[in-house]
Design an enzyme around this catalytic site. Structure first.
Site, PDB file in Angstrom:
ATOM      1  CG  ASP A  16      -2.080  -0.786   1.192  1.00 16.66           C
ATOM      2  OD1 ASP A  16      -2.554  -1.333   0.152  1.00 16.66           O
ATOM      3  OD2 ASP A  16      -2.902  -1.243   2.216  1.00 16.66           O
ATOM      4  NE  ARG A  97      -2.286   3.159  13.391  1.00 17.11           N
ATOM      5  CZ  ARG A  97      -1.296   2.225  12.814  1.00 17.11           C
ATOM      6  NH1 ARG A  97      -0.017   2.481  13.085  1.00 17.11           N
ATOM      7  NH2 ARG A  97      -1.917   1.165  12.419  1.00 17.11           N
ATOM      8  CG  ASP A 126      -5.243   2.461  12.715  1.00 20.04           C
ATOM      9  OD1 ASP A 126      -5.221   2.625  13.762  1.00 20.04           O
ATOM     10  OD2 ASP A 126      -5.000   1.388  12.254  1.00 20.04           O
ATOM     11  CB  SER A 177      -5.405  -6.801   7.876  1.00 16.84           C
ATOM     12  OG  SER A 177      -4.986  -5.402   8.440  1.00 16.84           O
TER      13      SER A 177
HETATM   14  N1  ARG Z   1      -8.903  -2.921  15.615  1.00 16.42           N
HETATM   15  C1  ARG Z   1      -7.525  -2.385  16.212  1.00 16.42           C
HETATM   16  C2  ARG Z   1      -7.520  -0.558  16.538  1.00 16.42           C
HETATM   17  O1  ARG Z   1      -8.648  -0.165  15.989  1.00 16.42           O
HETATM   18  C3  ARG Z   1      -6.546  -2.775  15.522  1.00 16.42           C
HETATM   19  C4  ARG Z   1      -6.553  -2.200  13.896  1.00 16.42           C
HETATM   20  C5  ARG Z   1      -5.223  -2.775  13.488  1.00 16.42           C
HETATM   21  N2  ARG Z   1      -5.059  -2.712  12.094  1.00 16.42           N
HETATM   22  C6  ARG Z   1      -4.732  -3.855  11.431  1.00 16.42           C
HETATM   23  N3  ARG Z   1      -4.584  -3.630  10.282  1.00 16.42           N
HETATM   24  N4  ARG Z   1      -4.955  -5.256  11.649  1.00 16.42           N
HETATM   25  O2  ARG Z   1      -6.866  -0.322  17.109  1.00 16.42           O
END
Ligand code: ARG
Length: 418
Positions: A16, A97, A126, A177
């Site tokens: 990406d 983040r 995110d 992911s």
């Molecule tokens: N659900 C979690 C959050 O919102 C993790 C998201 C992580 N992303 C991923 N690509 N698995 O913080």
């Protein structure tokens, strides 16, 4: 010097963000500077990542080792707050983040950039966290989210990469992911999208299957000072090393698997599997120390505020006034959270087997049921209860008892002395 606009892209080196480097140049006419933050996730080699960024067309590639700041400024305060989103998720991804946003803003200012960019999709939390954290730190910067804006799936991205001579990172295609840093791994997608399906064993990389881990388990002593973990078994360790060490000890004992259906900020329910061995152990240990170090009213209010802390971190509001205010409260509560916790990790379970604080509020002389040495004033209990129950007694006398059960007729045997 080119007169093009400049953007700083949060770059992981994956498909990406590699495609995003070129897309920002071609479609948006930006010069692209990349920023890669090492937060202790898996397999990060600075040279490889910056090579790839430069080969893909970035004009500069920054790689920052941010592990210490991450743990000391984001992870440990959240541990001290006792914050788990929905009582389950230790917030590893969510905590990273705002730090990455801060690094983007710093580099943007250094490089004279007009915008920052990230590789988040339009369905997750995110994107919100990056956008909102950047807005809080640098409202003048534009935030660009190529993956959210372009209309490409994985096959189209690969085609785009091939057409533009971008060397596609050769990762075997995985249905999952994954996002990882030293506070935890977050896994979603693939078979996990059915919340009725048990996570396949292949999802887990940091934790042994509890059924195959050592039946003896391992016991360790974690010392905290003012709410921060500082040593394991009497050995002082740096913040990031302490977390890494616990990930490995707890992980090999199967501790740290979390399977949770969570409420995303964008309104979707999503099934997530987390691996967070150190986080699970440290939260259990820290809670245990607080049971002897905090007075009842503080402990009870702190529990409620922990939920607020978790929600604001989850929602990306780290750089907001509520977090600053809660941090002041949490800091004040941690003054006497100094002491040791004995922890046993065994077959997927963490058990607290002992706790002691330097200024413990636990008093054996008050708690003991042995008459000898008991300093609790039993006679005073009578007067205390008299007043404590006074309003209920008055209420019953004046307004009648608030009884919602009829006299109970339960199977009963009665014998009387003859
Ligand atoms: N659900 C979690 C959050 O919102 C993790 C998201 C992580 N992303 C991923 N690509 N698995 O913080």
């Amino acid at each position: 010097m080119s007169a093009r606009r400049r953007v700083v892209l949060a770059y992981s080196g994956g498909l990406d963000t590699s495609v995003a480097v070129r897309w920002l140049q071609e479609e948006m006419d930006f010069d692209v500077v990349t920023l890669t933050a090492d937060l202790g996730g898996e397999g990060r080699d600075a040279a490889t990542i910056s090579d790839r960024a430069l080969r893909t067309g970035a004009i500069a590639a920054h790689v920052v080792d941010a592990r210490r700041v991450f743990v000391e400024n984001f992870v440990f305060p959240t541990l001290a707050a006792g914050a788990l989103y929905e009582g389950a998720y230790p917030l590893a991804t969510a905590l990273a983040r705002p730090l990455i946003a801060k690094l983007l803003v710093d580099v943007a200012r250094e490089e004279g950039a007009d915008a920052v960019a990230h590789g988040c999709t339009g369905k997750g939390n995110d994107q919100v966290r990056f956008d909102v954290a950047t807005a809080a730190l640098a409202p003048e910067l534009e935030v660009v989210a190529p993956v959210r804006d372009w209309d490409m799936g994985r096959p189209q991205e690969i085609a785009y990469a091939n057409a533009h001579g971008i060397d596609v990172p050769v990762t075997a295609e995985s249905p999952y992911s994954v996002d990882a840093n030293l506070w935890g791994r977050s896994v979603e997608c693939g078979p996990l999208e059915d919340p009725w399906t048990e996570p396949p064993e292949e999802v887990y990389e940091w934790t042994a299957h509890p059924a195959t881990s050592d039946p003896k388990g391992e016991e360790l002593i974690i010392r905290f000072e003012h709410g921060e973990p500082v040593s394991i078994d009497g050995q002082a360790v740096l913040a990031e090393d302490l977390v890494l060490r616990l990930n490995s000890i707890a992980g090999r004992n199967g501790v740290g698997r979390i399977d949770h259906v969570e409420n995303r900020l964008v309104g979707i329910k999503s099934r997530e599997v987390y691996e967070a061995p150190a986080a699970v152990v440290l939260h259990a240990a820290h809670d245990a120390l607080e049971t002897v170090a905090l007075p009842r009213d503080v402990a009870h209010l702190k529990r409620q505020l922990a939920n607020e802390w978790a929600r604001l971190v989850y929602d990306g509001l780290w750089f907001g006034a509520l977090r600053t205010a809660l941090a002041a409260f949490v800091l004040a509560t941690q003054q006497h959270v100094t002491g040791e916790v004995r922890v046993r990790c065994r077959r997927g379970t963490v058990t607290i087997v002992g706790r002691r604080a330097q200024q413990s509020l636990y008093s054996n002389a008050l708690a003991t049921y042995d008459r000898a040495g008991d300093t609790f004033d039993h006679a005073a209990a009578r007067g205390f209860i008299e007043l404590f129950g006074l309003s209920l007694r008055t209420q019953a006398r004046v307004q009648g008892a608030l009884e919602d059960l009829q006299p109970l007729s339960l199977p009963r045997q009665v014998r009387r002395a003859s």
